[in-house]
Design a protein around this motif. Structure first.
Motif, PDB file in Angstrom:
ATOM      1  N   TYR A   8       0.843  -1.204   0.000  1.00  0.00           N
ATOM      2  CA  TYR A   8       0.000   0.000   0.000  1.00  0.00           C
ATOM      3  C   TYR A   8       0.868   1.238   0.000  1.00  0.00           C
ATOM      4  O   TYR A   8       0.610   2.201  -0.719  1.00  0.00           O
TER       5      TYR A   8
ATOM      6  N   ILE B 622      -5.722  -0.564 -15.528  1.00  0.00           N
ATOM      7  CA  ILE B 622      -5.864  -1.236 -14.236  1.00  0.00           C
ATOM      8  C   ILE B 622      -7.332  -1.522 -13.954  1.00  0.00           C
ATOM      9  O   ILE B 622      -7.706  -2.628 -13.527  1.00  0.00           O
ATOM     10  N   LEU B 626      -8.941  -5.108 -13.321  1.00  0.00           N
ATOM     11  CA  LEU B 626      -9.715  -5.439 -12.115  1.00  0.00           C
ATOM     12  C   LEU B 626     -11.095  -5.943 -12.482  1.00  0.00           C
ATOM     13  O   LEU B 626     -11.591  -6.934 -11.930  1.00  0.00           O
TER      14      LEU B 626
ATOM     15  N   ALA C 119      -7.126  -0.639  -4.528  1.00  0.00           N
ATOM     16  CA  ALA C 119      -8.208  -1.624  -4.625  1.00  0.00           C
ATOM     17  C   ALA C 119      -7.674  -2.933  -5.190  1.00  0.00           C
ATOM     18  O   ALA C 119      -8.029  -4.025  -4.728  1.00  0.00           O
ATOM     19  N   GLY C 120      -6.793  -2.805  -6.178  1.00  0.00           N
ATOM     20  CA  GLY C 120      -6.226  -4.017  -6.779  1.00  0.00           C
ATOM     21  C   GLY C 120      -5.426  -4.806  -5.765  1.00  0.00           C
ATOM     22  O   GLY C 120      -5.556  -6.028  -5.667  1.00  0.00           O
ATOM     23  N   ILE C 121      -4.630  -4.107  -4.960  1.00  0.00           N
ATOM     24  CA  ILE C 121      -3.831  -4.817  -3.958  1.00  0.00           C
ATOM     25  C   ILE C 121      -4.750  -5.484  -2.937  1.00  0.00           C
ATOM     26  O   ILE C 121      -4.560  -6.638  -2.557  1.00  0.00           O
ATOM     27  N   ASN C 123      -7.658  -6.406  -3.424  1.00  0.00           N
ATOM     28  CA  ASN C 123      -8.429  -7.465  -4.066  1.00  0.00           C
ATOM     29  C   ASN C 123      -7.597  -8.737  -4.240  1.00  0.00           C
ATOM     30  O   ASN C 123      -8.123  -9.839  -4.261  1.00  0.00           O
TER      31      ASN C 123
END
Lengths: 99, 631, 282
Positions: A8, B622, B626, C119-121, C123
Motif C-alpha cells: 500500500y 488497471i 480489475l 483496490a487491486g492490492i 483485491n
C-alpha cells in the motif's frame, strides 16, 4: 502487521510520484518524481521478495537501481544541455511537439 | 482428321493477320490472298465433310483439344474445337458463301484504295465466325462472338469517312454489347450452376437442374441471340448496318453474324428443351420479329434496307422455329442455309444494281433495269422466287416446314404462331414483289445526279456475276435437295434431335395456304406497283407506312425510352450523387475535420499533457484488469 | 530488524517502525512534489529514500538497503543536487499552473489511479507469506550474488553495457568539443584594440561598488551600474542584482549630508564618509 502494508505504501508513493510528474514544470523536480516512482516500485519488489521467500524480487530491484542510475545520468545530461540551449529547465518551454 | 479443324479457323485468321499487318506492299495481291485463304478454309471444310459423311451418323463428332487456356483448379477454360453435323453445316455455309462473297468483292471493291484492308476484315470476320461455331465451350464461343462483333463494327464502318457509316458501326456495336452482356451473364450462370461451360457437360447436366435456373440461362442466351441476330427488341442496328459496303451486308445477313444467334439457340437446345417458358419467349420474339421485319421491308425505298427488313423477318422465322423445340431445330437450320443462299444472292444482286447505277440505292430511281443487266435480273429473280416460297425453290421447302411446325406447336399458341408465320409469308411475297417490280420492271426513272452524270446501267463484270450465278443455283436447288426425303433433318438429327410435329390441320392444307397467301401477296404488290407507275417521290402514305419507313419507330422508341430515360436516370443519379452521396461524404469529412480540430487541441505540445493521458490510460488499464478479474 | 524478524513475520517493533517511518516517507514524497525550490525537493526525496532503505533492511534486503543509501542517496541524489546548483538554486518554480485543466486532470488521474491500485492490492489474494529465512540462510549478499552470476548473468552483462552507454551518452550530451584554438591573452588584447571596445581592462569589481557581494554590479562614475564588473557566469544566468537606484539615492543623501557638514565645519572627507554612510543605509 501484515506486510501487504508495504505494498500500500508503495502504491501511495508511486501515485504521489506520478502526480508530481504531471504537475511540476521544473524538469529536475519531474525527474525526482520519476525517481520516487522507481523507488516505490523497488519497495514493492522487495516486499514481494519477502512474501514469496525468494530473492528474485530483490534482483529485479537491483537491476532497477542500476538502470535508474544510467537513466539519471543521461536524463540530467539532457537537462543540462537543454538548459544551456534554452536557459530554462521548464518542461513546458520545450513544447515543440506539435504542429 | 481432327487436326484440320484448327486449320479451318487458322486459314482466314492468317489471312487477316497478313493483310492487316502486311501494309501497302500487299495492296496489289491482298484481295487474292484473302480470297485464296477463305477458299482454302472451304476446301478444308469440304474435306472434313467428306470424311464425316463416311462415318456412322451417331459417331460423326470430331473433337480437337488445342491447348488449355486458363488451367485453374475449378476453372478449366480450354481452347478446344467440336465439329459435329451442326457445326459442319455452318462451316460449309460460312466458308462457301463467304468465299463467294470474297470473289464478288474483288470486283465490287475494285476502285476502293483500301481494298486490302477490306479483305483483311472479311477474313477476320470469317475466322471469328468459324471460331464461334467450332468452339466446344461457351467461353471460346464468346471469344468468337466478340470477334464477330468487332469485325462487323470494322466492316459496317468501313467507309468511316461517311459520318452515317461511322455512326451505324457504333450503333451496331453498342446494340450488340447489350446482347453480349446477356451471353456473358448466361456463361456466368452456367459456371455457377454447372461448374463448367463446355457444351458436353453443360447440356448433359440440364436434366438435374431446376427449371428456374435454366429459364434464366435461356432468357440470357435469348438476349444474346437477339443482339447478334437483330431480333426485337435489339433489332435497330440491322437497318443502319446497310451503310457498310454491299458485300458486307451480304456476309452479315447470309453467312455470318445474324446466324450466330440462331446457332446459339440451337446449340443450347437442351437448355431450352428443359425450360418451356424460355422457349415460349423465343417463339414470341421470333413471331414478333418476323412481322416487324416484314412490315418495315414493305415501306423502305432503299433497296438494301428493304432487304435488311427481309433478313430480320427471315431470321425471325428461324428463331421461331428454334423456339419450337425438337420439331423446329432442324427446320430453323435448314431455313438458315437456304436463306444463306438466296439472301446472299439477293444482296449481291442489289450490289450489282448499285454498282451499275452509280451507287444509287433508292428503288424509286430504278425501274426497267432487266434490259440493262440481264444476269443480275435472272439471279436476283431466282433469289426472289426462292424467298417468297415459290413452289419447288428452296425457300418453299424450308419456310413451309417452319409454318407447319408452328401450327404443330399445338393449342392456341400454335394457331397464333402459325397465323403469324402465314401472315409473314404473305407480307414477304408482297414486299419482295415490290422490290422486284420497282427495280427491274416498269419505266426507267433514273435521273442525272447533281453533277449532271446520267447513270449508265450496265452489267457487272464476271467476277461479280459468277458468285451470283452460283448462289442462284443454290437458291433454286438447295431446298429441294435438303427437303425431299428429309435429308437435312436426318443429317442434323443426332445433334439437335427431331420429332415429327403434328399440326392440327394437314400438312397439305398448310402448304396450300402458304402458296395461296404467297400468291395473294404477289398479286397485291402487282396491283400496287406493277400496273400503276411508281412515283419518283414517295407518297406520304398511311400512318403505318410512315411508321414503317421509320423502322416502325424503333429508333424513336429507343430514343424516348432508353436515351431520354437514361438521361433522366443519369440526371437523377447526379442529383442523388450531389446531394446525398456528396452530402454524406462532405458531411463525414466536415465532421471528421471538426472533430480533428477539437482533438488537435489535445496535442498541445506539452509533455505533461501527454503524460496525463498516459497516466489516465494506465488507470483505465488497471480498471479493466480489475473488472476482468472481478468477472 | 533481526534475521528472524525479516524471515517469517512482522513484529510489533516493525509495525511501529512502519507506521512512523511510512508517515514520514509519505510526507517526504508530498514535499518532494510540492516544495517550491528544487533543492528542497531534492532533500525531501533524499529523506524518503533513506526511509525506503530502512524498509529494505526491514524486509531482509540487506544488500539493497545499503545500496539504496550508497548509490541512491549518496550518488544519484548528489548528482541531482549538483545539477540543481548548475541550473540555479535560487530559481524557484512558480507553482501556478499554465496548462488549462492540467492540475485537475492530474489530481483526478492520480486519485483514480491510486484508488484503483490500492483496490487491486486489496483485491489480490496475498495470503502466502513465506519470509526470507531460507533464501537468506547463507547470507543475503551471497544469495543475490549466486542469482546474479548464474540465472541473471546475461541481464547483468547487458546492464553493464547499458551503464557504459549511458556514461558515454552523458559525456556526448554535455561535453562541447572546442572547434578552434583558444585565443591567447595577446590575441585577445589585440582584438580589443582592433574593435575599439574595452581598450583598458574591464572595471574591477568593487570599483565604486556600494556592496561587496559578487552579484552586485559596480557603479560607473555617473552612478549607473556596469554589468561588466560582474562575473560572466552570473551575467549569463541573469543573476545580477541591480542596486543602482538605491545607490543613486544613497549618493544623493551622501551629497546632502556632505553639504550639511561642509556648511557646518568646512572640513572632512566626502570619500571616506560615503562608504560609511553607504553601509549605514544598508
Amino acid at each position: 502487521m501484515n506486510p501487504v502494508n508495504y505494498l500500500y505504501l508503495a502504491a501511495l508513493l508511486f501515485t504521489i510520484g506520478a502526480t508530481g510528474v504531471l504537475i511540476r514544470r521544473n524538469a529536475i523536480v519531474v525527474f525526482m518524481c520519476v525517481e520516487l516512482m522507481l523507488n516505490a516500485c523497488n519497495l514493492a519488489f522487495v516486499a514481494f521478495s519477502r512474501m514469496h521467500g525468494n530473492l528474485d524480487g530483490q534482483i529485479i530491484a537491483f537491476f532497477t537501481m542500476v538502470v535508474a542510475a544510467a537513466e539519471v545520468v543521461v536524463g540530467l545530461a539532457i537537462i543540462v544541455s537543454v538548459f544551456r540551449a534554452r536557459h530554462s529547465a521548464s518542461v513546458d518551454d520545450a513544447s515543440l511537439m506539435k504542429l | 482428321m481432327e487436326n484440320l479443324i484448327a486449320l479451318l479457323v487458322a486459314a482466314p485468321l492468317l489471312g487477316a493477320a497478313v493483310l492487316l499487318c502486311g501494309g501497302r506492299r500487299l495492296d496489289a495481291v491482298g484481295h487474292w490472298i484473302g480470297t485464296a485463304l477463305a477458299a482454302l478454309s472451304f476446301v478444308f471444310g469440304v474435306i472434313l465433310f467428306a470424311d464425316m459423311l463416311g462415318k456412322d451418323p451417331e459417331h460423326r463428332t470430331l473433337m480437337q483439344h488445342l491447348f488449355s487456356w486458363i488451367p485453374v483448379e475449378g476453372f478449366q477454360a480450354d481452347v478446344a474445337f467440336q465439329l459435329d453435323q451442326l457445326s459442319m453445316t455452318f462451316v460449309l455455309l460460312i466458308t462457301g458463301v463467304g468465299s463467294l462473297i470474297h470473289v464478288y468483292s474483288i470486283g465490287y471493291m475494285e476502285h476502293d484504295e483500301r481494298r486490302r484492308r477490306f479483305f483483311g476484315y472479311l477474313n477476320l470476320f470469317l475466322a471469328a465466325m468459324l471460331l464461334l461455331v467450332l468452339a466446344d465451350n461457351y467461353l471460346l464461343l464468346y471469344v468468337g462472338w466478340e470477334g464477330v462483333g468487332l469485325a462487323s463494327y470494322l466492316l459496317i464502318g468501313f467507309w468511316q469517312h461517311k459520318p452515317s457509316a461511322a455512326t451505324a458501326a457504333k450503333k451496331a456495336f453498342l446494340v450488340n454489347r447489350v446482347g453480349d452482356m446477356g451471353l456473358s451473364i448466361a456463361i456466368m450462370l452456367m459456371f455457377t450452376t454447372f461448374g463448367t461451360f463446355a457444351f458436353g457437360p453443360v447440356l448433359e447436366a440440364t436434366g438435374d437442374t431446376s427449371e428456374g435456373k435454366l429459364t434464366a440461362i435461356g432468357l440470357m442466351l435469348l438476349l444474346a441471340a437477339c443482339g447478334k441476330s437483330a431480333q426485337v427488341p435489339l433489332q435497330s442496328w440491322l437497318g443502319d448496318a446497310m451503310e457498310g459496303p454491299t458485300p458486307v451486308s451480304a456476309l452479315i445477313h447470309a453467312a455470318t453474324m445474324v446466324t450466330a444467334g440462331v446457332y446459339l439457340i440451337v446449340r443450347s437446345a437442351d437448355i431450352f428443351n428443359a425450360a418451356p417458358d424460355a422457349q415460349l419467349v423465343v417463339t414470341v420474339v421470333g413471331a414478333v420479329t418476323l412481322l416487324f421485319g416484314a412490315i418495315v421491308g414493305c415501306a423502305k425505298d432503299d433497296i438494301k434496307k428493304a432487304l435488311a427488313g427481309s433478313t430480320m423477318s427471315q431470321i425471325g422465322y428461324m428463331v421461331l422455329a428454334a423456339g419450337l423445340g425438337p420439331i423446329g431445330y432442324a427446320f430453323a437450320i435448314m431455313h438458315l442455309v437456304t436463306h444463306g443462299f438466296f439472301k446472299a444472292g439477293l444482296f449481291l444482286g442489289a450490289g450489282s444494281v448499285m454498282h451499275g447505277m452509280n451507287d444509287e440505292v433508292d428503288m424509286r430511281k430504278y425501274g426497267g433495269l432487266r434490259k440493262y443487266m440481264p444476269v443480275t435480273f435472272v439471279t436476283f429473280g431466282l433469289g426472289y422466287l426462292a424467298i417468297i416460297g415459290f413452289p419447288g425453290l428452296s425457300g418453299f421447302f424450308s419456310k413451309d416446314k417452319i409454318i407447319e411446325a408452328a401450327f404443330a406447336k399445338g393449342g392456341t399458341e400454335g394457331w397464333i404462331l402459325g397465323g403469324c408465320a402465314l401472315l409473314g409469308a404473305a407480307i414477304t411475297a408482297f414486299y419482295m414483289t415490290r422490290v422486284m417490280l420497282m427495280t427491274f420492271f416498269g419505266e426507267k426513272r433514273w435521273q442525272p445526279d447533281e453533277h449532271g452524270h446520267e447513270p449508265h446501267p450496265h452489267e457487272s463484270p464476271k467476277v461479280m456475276t459468277i458468285p451470283m450465278i452460283v448462289l442462284a443455283f443454290g437458291s433454286v436447288f438447295a431446298g429441294a435437295f435438303f427437303g425431299i426425303g428429309e435429308r437435312f433433318v436426318k443429317w442434323l438429327e443426332p445433334v439437335t434431335g427431331f420429332e415429327h410435329g403434328h399440326p392440327p390441320i394437314s400438312a397439305l392444307t398448310v402448304t396450300l395456304s402458304t402458296v395461296a397467301v404467297m400468291v395473294l401477296g404477289v398479286g397485291l404488290a402487282y396491283v400496287q406497283y406493277g400496273r400503276r407507275p411508281v412515283p419518283v417521290v414517295a407518297p406520304r402514305g398511311s400512318l403505318l407506312t410512315r411508321a414503317a419507313r421509320r423502322d416502325l419507330l424503333q429508333d424513336d422508341f429507343n430514343h424516348v425510352v432508353l436515351v431520354r430515360g437514361g438521361e433522366h436516370l443519369t440526371r437523377s443519379l447526379v442529383y442523388v450523387d450531389h446531394t446525398l452521396v456528396d452530402g454524406v461524404v462532405n458531411g463525414t469529412a466536415a465532421t471528421m475535420g471538426g472533430l480533428s480540430g477539437r482533438l488537435r487541441r489535445l496535442q498541445n505540445g506539452f509533455a505533461r499533457s501527454y503524460a496525463v493521458s498516459m497516466f489516465g490510460g494506465a488507470a483505465v488499464l488497471i480498471a479493466a484488469t480489475l473488472l476482468m478479474r472481478a468477472v | 530488524m533481526t534475521a528472524q524478524l525479516a524471515a517469517y513475520s512482522t513484529s510489533t517493533g516493525e509495525a511501529f517502525q512502519f507506521w512512523v517511518l511510512g508517515t514520514v516517507a509519505v510526507i517526504g514524497a508530498l514535499c518532494t512534489v510540492f516544495m517550491k525550490k528544487a533543492v528542497h525537493s531534492a532533500l525531501c526525496l533524499a529523506g524518503t529514500m533513506i526511509i525506503l532503505a530502512v524498509f529494505y533492511l526491514a524486509n531482509g534486503a540487506y544488500f539493497l538497503g545499503i545500496v539504496q543509501i550508497v548509490v541512491y542517496t549518496g550518488a544519484i541524489m548528489m548528482l541531482f543536487l549538483f545539477v540543481v546548483m548548475l541550473v540555479g538554486v535560487t530559481a524557484a518554480d512558480s507553482l501556478k499552473e499554465t496548462i488549462k485543466g492540467q492540475r485537475w486532470l492530474a489530481l483526478l488521474c492520480g486519485l483514480g489511479f491510486g484508488i484503483l491500485l490500492i483496490a487491486g492490492i486489496g483485491n489480490a489474494s496475498l495470503t502466502e507469506f513465506n519470509g526470507l529465512g531460507q533464501a537468506n540462510a547463507n547470507g543475503n549478499v551471497e544469495g543475490l550474488a549466486a542469482l546474479i552470476f548464474t540465472k541473471y548473468v546475461f541481464a547483468f552483462e547487458l546492464t553493464g553495457a547499458l551503464l557504459i552507454t549511458a556514461a558515454v551518452g552523458a559525456m556526448v550530451l554535455t561535453h562541447r568539443e572546442r572547434t578552434e584554438r583558444a585565443k591567447t591573452q595577446r590575441e585577445l588584447a589585440e582584438q580589443r584594440v582592433r574593435e575599439g571596445k574595452h581598450v583598458p581592462p574591464l572595471p574591477a569589481p568593487g570599483v565604486y561598488a556600494r556592496h561587496n557581494a559578487v552579484d552586485i554590479a559596480g557603479l560607473l562614475p555617473d552612478g549607473t551600474p556596469s554589468d561588466l564588473t560582474v562575473s560572466k557566469t552570473l551575467r549569463d544566468r541573469g543573476q545580477i542584482r541591480d542596486v543602482s537606484t538605491e545607490a543613486l539615492q544613497d549618493l544623493k543623501a551622501l551629497e546632502q549630508r556632505a553639504e550639511d557638514r561642509l556648511e557646518r565645519s568646512n572640513s572632512g572627507g566626502a570619500n571616506s564618509g560615503g562608504s560609511n554612510s553607504g553601509k549605514g543605509s544598508k
